[in-house]
Design an enzyme around this catalytic site. Structure first.
Site, short mmCIF file in Angstrom:
data_model
loop_
_atom_site.label_atom_id
_atom_site.label_comp_id
_atom_site.label_asym_id
_atom_site.label_seq_id
_atom_site.Cartn_x
_atom_site.Cartn_y
_atom_site.Cartn_z
N ARG A 117 0.86 -1.56 -0.26
CA ARG A 117 -0.02 0.05 -0.12
C ARG A 117 0.71 1.38 0.45
NH1 ARG A 117 -2.99 -2.86 4.20
NH2 ARG A 117 -4.90 -4.42 3.33
N LYS A 139 2.65 11.54 -10.84
CA LYS A 139 2.51 11.01 -11.88
C LYS A 139 3.35 9.11 -12.34
CE LYS A 139 -0.39 13.67 -14.84
NZ LYS A 139 -1.44 14.23 -15.92
N GLU A 181 9.66 18.52 -24.34
CA GLU A 181 8.28 18.34 -22.89
C GLU A 181 9.07 19.78 -23.01
OE1 GLU A 181 6.00 17.44 -21.88
OE2 GLU A 181 5.61 15.45 -21.96
N LYS A 230 7.14 23.18 -12.74
CA LYS A 230 5.75 21.94 -12.74
C LYS A 230 5.52 21.94 -11.88
CE LYS A 230 5.31 17.11 -13.81
NZ LYS A 230 5.58 15.83 -14.34
N ARG A 244 -3.57 21.05 -13.49
CA ARG A 244 -2.33 20.38 -14.04
C ARG A 244 -2.70 19.81 -15.24
NH1 ARG A 244 0.76 15.67 -10.41
NH2 ARG A 244 2.25 15.33 -11.86
N HIS A 251 -0.09 16.60 -25.94
CA HIS A 251 -0.36 15.46 -25.20
C HIS A 251 -1.30 14.48 -25.95
CE1 HIS A 251 3.21 16.26 -22.44
NE2 HIS A 251 3.58 15.15 -22.19
N HIS A 255 -0.23 11.56 -27.62
CA HIS A 255 -0.41 10.01 -27.10
C HIS A 255 -1.68 9.21 -28.01
CE1 HIS A 255 -0.76 11.15 -22.60
NE2 HIS A 255 0.55 10.89 -23.28
N HIS A 268 8.48 9.55 -27.00
CA HIS A 268 7.06 10.32 -26.42
C HIS A 268 7.72 11.61 -26.87
CE1 HIS A 268 3.91 11.45 -23.35
NE2 HIS A 268 5.28 12.47 -22.58
N1 NAD Z 1 5.57 10.81 -14.74
C1 NAD Z 1 5.54 12.01 -15.94
O1 NAD Z 1 5.23 13.24 -15.37
C2 NAD Z 1 5.78 11.86 -17.10
C3 NAD Z 1 5.60 13.65 -17.79
C4 NAD Z 1 6.27 13.06 -19.36
C5 NAD Z 1 6.15 11.89 -19.89
N2 NAD Z 1 6.42 10.68 -19.11
C6 NAD Z 1 6.82 9.17 -19.14
O2 NAD Z 1 8.12 8.77 -19.91
C7 NAD Z 1 8.60 7.83 -20.33
C8 NAD Z 1 9.25 8.60 -21.98
O3 NAD Z 1 10.84 9.16 -21.36
P1 NAD Z 1 12.09 9.27 -21.74
O4 NAD Z 1 11.73 10.04 -22.99
O5 NAD Z 1 13.06 9.36 -20.41
O6 NAD Z 1 12.43 7.60 -22.20
P2 NAD Z 1 13.19 6.60 -21.48
O7 NAD Z 1 12.80 6.24 -20.34
O8 NAD Z 1 12.18 5.59 -22.59
O9 NAD Z 1 14.45 6.52 -21.99
C9 NAD Z 1 15.00 7.02 -23.42
C10 NAD Z 1 16.35 5.80 -23.85
O10 NAD Z 1 17.32 6.95 -23.08
C11 NAD Z 1 18.39 5.74 -22.47
N3 NAD Z 1 18.85 6.89 -21.60
C12 NAD Z 1 18.23 7.35 -19.92
N4 NAD Z 1 19.13 7.36 -19.66
C13 NAD Z 1 20.59 7.35 -20.25
C14 NAD Z 1 21.66 8.37 -20.63
N5 NAD Z 1 22.54 9.36 -19.07
N6 NAD Z 1 22.93 7.88 -21.06
C15 NAD Z 1 22.31 7.46 -22.22
N7 NAD Z 1 21.15 7.14 -22.51
C16 NAD Z 1 20.22 7.30 -21.82
C17 NAD Z 1 17.11 4.44 -22.12
O11 NAD Z 1 17.98 3.68 -21.83
C18 NAD Z 1 16.08 4.59 -23.13
O12 NAD Z 1 16.89 3.78 -23.73
C19 NAD Z 1 7.07 7.51 -21.48
O13 NAD Z 1 7.15 6.60 -20.91
C20 NAD Z 1 6.12 8.90 -20.76
O14 NAD Z 1 4.59 8.32 -20.43
C21 NAD Z 1 5.86 10.61 -17.79
#
Ligand code: NAD
Length: 359
Positions: A117, A139, A181, A230, A244, A251, A255, A268
């Protein structure tokens, strides 16, 4: 070094966000100090582990390596991480440390929110997108075959450690994806109701060479700006009951494009940038913004490589928007620009969107 504080109003949870460029080898000790004697597991992206595993030096037996890619943010891996946490005998005082991009952060946060939990979790973001956006705000989610982030929780981390040195190894595509972003924050800045003016749009226009070259001081400043925006939003509306929703700028289309292309073709952040281009055109056609502002936005987007929308059947993409969780029986809560760096929510049906985009 910069220290920011999130104070989420609804559950009164406070946590700190550390932004710096300290030696990565120091991270483990810093994190463990905050955890005191509590147990933990580390969930780390496979690529990040291959690049930084040795330097980070977390114990192997407490490390869960998650394969890379949006597709990995799924039920199966949720269950595997849960099993791993149970095998490591994590108790309610213990923690999950997420090291990687938004994929690792989102799924680890969701595990943390439901394991016994709810246990602590610490974010160590390693992509630009995760540093500027996903690691802050609570999130958490996984994807299903019905769409993105459909299962999840609002669950705040206990601490966020942003170290820009990780970004040195991020490839150009992933770095530019994060800029999707970042650009969003520039276009919504005034609506974020931040007490101090940030002027992110100017910053991005004037410093684009430094930003694109990953200049360390510029990155520290850029991340601080986005995180402040943010925090300003999340502190006022943790659970997306109103304000928010502006963070969803770009998005709705993003999406739908990700779902349509099966999460494989675009990242993304790229989809968000295309979603902003789509939203700018919608706002302009609706008469919400003038030509001058439309050109200004398009110019900044093009400086960062986002010039043209991908050419897909708009009809199909718009139909997918209807399945998004931001859609209701009345229509879709669409975030549209209304003036410089400002946006507002508009309820639009998919039929209206089709007409506005000339279908
Ligand atoms: N929770 C939230 O508020 C929120 C907001 C925006 C996006 N998201 C989510 O985030 C995700 C996208 O995140 P992302 O763009 O970070 O993608 P990701 O987590 O897929 O990472 C992208 C790539 O970068 C590589 N990588 C990571 N760090 C690295 C580094 N330091 N050096 C080399 N390679 C590295 C990873 O291995 C991966 O292949 C989506 O699922 C999206 O829905 C969430």
């Amino acid at each position: 070094m910069c220290l920011l504080k999130v104070e989420v109003s609804e559950n009164k949870k406070e946590y700190q966000i550390h932004i710096n460029n300290k030696e990565i080898s120091l991270l483990k000790d810093i994190v463990c100090e905050t955890l005191k004697d509590n147990n933990y597991i580390v969930v780390i992206s496979k690529k990040v582990h291959s690049l930084y595993g040795k330097i980070l030096n977390f114990p192997k037996e407490r490390t869960f390596i998650l394969k890379d890619g949006e597709k990995e943010k799924n039920f199966k891996n949720y269950e595997k991480i849960m099993d791993f946490a149970l095998r490591c005998k994590l108790k309610r005082n213990d923690a999950i440390i997420a090291i990687g991009g938004g994929v690792v952060g989102d799924i680890s946060g969701f595990v943390a929110s439901t394991y016994m939990r709810g246990i602590k979790y610490i974010q160590i973001p390693t992509t630009l997108l995760a540093c500027t956006d996903s690691s802050v705000g609570g999130k958490t989610a996984i994807n299903t075959k019905y769409g993105k982030n459909l299962i999840g929780a609002f669950y705040q981390p206990d601490e966020v450690f942003i170290n820009v040195n990780f970004l040195k190894t991020l490839d150009k595509r992933q770095y530019n994806s994060g800029l999707g972003e970042v650009l969003k924050y520039a276009f919504i800045e005034k609506s974020c109701q931040c007490e101090e003016p940030i002027n992110l749009m100017n910053f991005l226009s004037e410093n684009y060479t430094k930003v694109l070259n990953k200049d360390t001081l510029t990155l520290l400043e850029l991340i601080k700006m986005c995180v402040k925006l943010k925090i300003s939003v999340v502190n006022k509306d943790e659970k997306e009951n109103g304000l928010r929703r502006i963070l969803n700028y770009g998005h709705t289309y993003a999406h739908a494009l990700e779902t349509f292309t099966n999460y494989r073709k675009y990242t993304h952040g790229e989809c968000v940038a295309y979603g902003i281009l789509f939203a700018i055109n919608l706002a302009y056609t609706l008469g919400k913004i003038d030509k001058e502002y439309k050109f200004l936005c398009e110019d900044i987007l093009s400086k960062y490589g986002y010039t043209e929308m991908p050419k897909y059947d708009k009809n199909k993409i718009i139909s997918i928007m209807d399945e998004d969780k931001k859609s209701t029986h009345k229509g879709i809560h669409y975030i549209l620009a209304d003036s410089y760096a400002s946006v507002q929510e508009e309820m639009l049906t998919t039929e209206q969107i089709k007409v506005l985009t000339g279908i």
